[in-house]
Design a protein around this motif. Sequence first.
Motif, PDB file in Angstrom:
ATOM      1  N   GLY A 150       0.784  -1.232   0.000  1.00  0.00           N
ATOM      2  CA  GLY A 150       0.000   0.000   0.000  1.00  0.00           C
ATOM      3  C   GLY A 150       0.818   1.286   0.000  1.00  0.00           C
ATOM      4  O   GLY A 150       0.245   2.367  -0.179  1.00  0.00           O
ATOM      5  N   ARG A 151       2.127   1.171   0.168  1.00  0.00           N
ATOM      6  CA  ARG A 151       2.945   2.389   0.076  1.00  0.00           C
ATOM      7  C   ARG A 151       2.822   3.028  -1.309  1.00  0.00           C
ATOM      8  O   ARG A 151       3.090   4.207  -1.474  1.00  0.00           O
ATOM      9  CB  ARG A 151       4.426   2.064   0.344  1.00  0.00           C
ATOM     10  CG  ARG A 151       4.744   1.819   1.795  1.00  0.00           C
ATOM     11  CD  ARG A 151       6.194   1.445   1.972  1.00  0.00           C
ATOM     12  NE  ARG A 151       6.508   0.195   1.276  1.00  0.00           N
ATOM     13  CZ  ARG A 151       7.724  -0.329   1.204  1.00  0.00           C
ATOM     14  NH1 ARG A 151       8.741   0.278   1.769  1.00  0.00           N
ATOM     15  NH2 ARG A 151       7.935  -1.467   0.569  1.00  0.00           N
ATOM     16  N   HIS A 152       2.402   2.215  -2.284  1.00  0.00           N
ATOM     17  CA  HIS A 152       2.315   2.708  -3.665  1.00  0.00           C
ATOM     18  C   HIS A 152       0.896   3.109  -4.050  1.00  0.00           C
ATOM     19  O   HIS A 152       0.598   3.276  -5.234  1.00  0.00           O
ATOM     20  CB  HIS A 152       2.807   1.626  -4.629  1.00  0.00           C
ATOM     21  CG  HIS A 152       4.212   1.184  -4.364  1.00  0.00           C
ATOM     22  ND1 HIS A 152       5.300   1.956  -4.674  1.00  0.00           N
ATOM     23  CD2 HIS A 152       4.700   0.044  -3.807  1.00  0.00           C
ATOM     24  CE1 HIS A 152       6.415   1.313  -4.330  1.00  0.00           C
ATOM     25  NE2 HIS A 152       6.074   0.169  -3.790  1.00  0.00           N
ATOM     26  N   LYS A 153      -0.006   3.243  -3.078  1.00  0.00           N
ATOM     27  CA  LYS A 153      -1.419   3.369  -3.439  1.00  0.00           C
ATOM     28  C   LYS A 153      -1.751   4.637  -4.223  1.00  0.00           C
ATOM     29  O   LYS A 153      -2.720   4.667  -4.961  1.00  0.00           O
ATOM     30  CB  LYS A 153      -2.321   3.225  -2.216  1.00  0.00           C
ATOM     31  CG  LYS A 153      -2.264   4.302  -1.179  1.00  0.00           C
ATOM     32  CD  LYS A 153      -3.137   3.878   0.004  1.00  0.00           C
ATOM     33  CE  LYS A 153      -3.007   4.822   1.174  1.00  0.00           C
ATOM     34  NZ  LYS A 153      -3.455   6.190   0.914  1.00  0.00           N
ATOM     35  N   PHE A 158      -4.650   5.144  -8.927  1.00  0.00           N
ATOM     36  CA  PHE A 158      -5.834   5.156  -8.066  1.00  0.00           C
ATOM     37  C   PHE A 158      -6.977   5.860  -8.784  1.00  0.00           C
ATOM     38  O   PHE A 158      -6.792   6.450  -9.856  1.00  0.00           O
ATOM     39  CB  PHE A 158      -5.519   5.847  -6.732  1.00  0.00           C
ATOM     40  CG  PHE A 158      -5.317   7.346  -6.839  1.00  0.00           C
ATOM     41  CD1 PHE A 158      -4.189   7.870  -7.458  1.00  0.00           C
ATOM     42  CD2 PHE A 158      -6.263   8.234  -6.350  1.00  0.00           C
ATOM     43  CE1 PHE A 158      -4.002   9.247  -7.567  1.00  0.00           C
ATOM     44  CE2 PHE A 158      -6.093   9.608  -6.452  1.00  0.00           C
ATOM     45  CZ  PHE A 158      -4.952  10.116  -7.069  1.00  0.00           C
ATOM     46  N   VAL A 159      -8.168   5.787  -8.183  1.00  0.00           N
ATOM     47  CA  VAL A 159      -9.320   6.533  -8.672  1.00  0.00           C
ATOM     48  C   VAL A 159      -9.612   7.618  -7.646  1.00  0.00           C
ATOM     49  O   VAL A 159      -9.678   7.333  -6.441  1.00  0.00           O
ATOM     50  CB  VAL A 159     -10.522   5.597  -8.909  1.00  0.00           C
ATOM     51  CG1 VAL A 159     -11.797   6.392  -9.144  1.00  0.00           C
ATOM     52  CG2 VAL A 159     -10.258   4.683 -10.101  1.00  0.00           C
ATOM     53  N   GLY A 162      -0.860  -4.383 -10.581  1.00  0.00           N
ATOM     54  CA  GLY A 162      -1.734  -3.223 -10.763  1.00  0.00           C
ATOM     55  C   GLY A 162      -1.860  -2.367  -9.517  1.00  0.00           C
ATOM     56  O   GLY A 162      -1.049  -2.474  -8.588  1.00  0.00           O
ATOM     57  N   GLY A 163      -2.868  -1.527  -9.516  1.00  0.00           N
ATOM     58  CA  GLY A 163      -3.088  -0.520  -8.473  1.00  0.00           C
ATOM     59  C   GLY A 163      -3.017  -1.119  -7.080  1.00  0.00           C
ATOM     60  O   GLY A 163      -3.461  -2.233  -6.829  1.00  0.00           O
ATOM     61  N   GLY A 164      -2.433  -0.357  -6.162  1.00  0.00           N
ATOM     62  CA  GLY A 164      -2.286  -0.821  -4.771  1.00  0.00           C
ATOM     63  C   GLY A 164      -0.926  -0.521  -4.163  1.00  0.00           C
ATOM     64  O   GLY A 164      -0.860   0.138  -3.185  1.00  0.00           O
TER      65      GLY A 164
END
Length: 326
Positions: A193-196, A200-201, A314-316
Motif C-alpha cells: 500500500g505504500r504505492h497506493k 488510483f481513482v 496493478g493498483g495498490g
Amino acid sequence: MTAIRSVVLGCGSYLPERVLTNAELATKIDTSDEWIVQRTGIRERHIAADDEFTSHLAIKAARAALAHARLDAQAIDLIVLATSTPDNTFPATAVAVQHGLGISHGAAFDLQAVCSGFVFALATADNFLRAGAYKRALVIGAETFSRILDWDDRGTCVLFGDGAGAVVLEAQQQQAGNASDRGVLTTHLRSDGRHKSKLFVDGGPGSTRTVGHLRMEGREVFKHAVGMITDVIVDAFNATGITAENIDWFIPHQANKRIIDASAHKLHIAPQKVVLTVDKHGNTSAASIPLALAVAVKDGRVKKGDLLLLEAMGGGFTWGSALLRW
Ligand code: UT7
C-alpha cells in the motif's frame, strides 16, 4: 500422494461490439497511433455501450465459459468476480451475475485488486475448492474502465478498454499430488500500500461520494512493474520446481507490450510462448488475463496438459502469479 486441485473445465469471454481505434482517439485528443503503438503496443480497444454494464459483460463471458465446459449454471456453487468497475457500490456485481445465470444457491462475491483482480480471484476460488467448501466455481474478471477514465487525460485514456473473461473450476482429486497434476498448481499474491497513490481513482463512496476518475503516474508504475512481476513468478517456480523452460504458455496481464516483453526476457521465456492481446483489447484490468486465455484456447494454442503461467500487477500495488496445468 493424491491432492484436490481446481481443474479448469472451460473458459469464455465477451467484448463489447464498439471498437475504438488509436486513429479515432487521435481525432479527439493530442495523441497519435504511432505514439500509442510504440509506447504500449495497443492498436484498438472495445468500449461498452451506454446501457451495457459490467454485469452484462460478465454474464456473457460466464455463459461462454459454461458452454465451453458443457456445464449447466446450476452446477456452480461459487462465483468470485474481480472488478474495479462494479455496476453499483453494492450489492456485489457477482450477485447480479448469479441472478442473471439463474443461480440462487451457493455464494457470490466481488473481489477488488484492480489489474491483479483475476489472479487474486483465481487464488481465492482455488483455496475454497481445495478446502472442500465448494465444488465448482466461476472465476470472472469483468470491467468497464471506459466509465472511470478522464477522456481529456491522454496519459491514461488511450490505455484502457472494456471486456470480460471467465473460467469454470472444479475440485477434482488428482493422482500424483505434484506439478504433473492438472489444475491450479500454485498461486502467489502480494500487495504494498505504500504505492497506493501511484495508480488510483480520485473518488469513492466513503470519501468524495463520487465515482471519480483513474489517475496514474505511468512512469512510476512502469518502473516497478517488471521487478514485481518477475519476483512473484520466481516464487511460483520455487514453490513447484517448475522452470521457465517447462512453461507452454505465458499469459500475462495485458497492460503494456514493453512490460510483457521485458518480463518474458528477464525470465528467459521464449517470445513464441507469450500470449499477446494488448494490441486488440488494450488494458482491460481484471478482465485481461481471461480474455487472453480465451483467445489462446479458441485458436488451439492451449491444449490439455499444457502448463500455463499467469501474472498480473496493478493498483495498490497488488501483484500475483498462478501456475496451472490445463
Ligand atoms: O495495468 C496496471 C498497470 N499499469 C501499467 O502497467 C502502466 C504502466 N505505465 C506505462 O505503460 C507507461 O508509463 C505509459 C504507456 C503510461 C507511458 O509511457 P512512457 O514511456 O512512460 O511515457 P511518459 O509517461 O514518460 O511520457 C513521455 C511523453 C511525455 O511528454 P514529455 O513530457 O516527454 O514532453 C508525455 O506527455 O509522452 C507524452 N504522452 C503522450 N504523447 C502522445 C503521454 N501520453 C501521450 C499520448 N500521446 N497518449
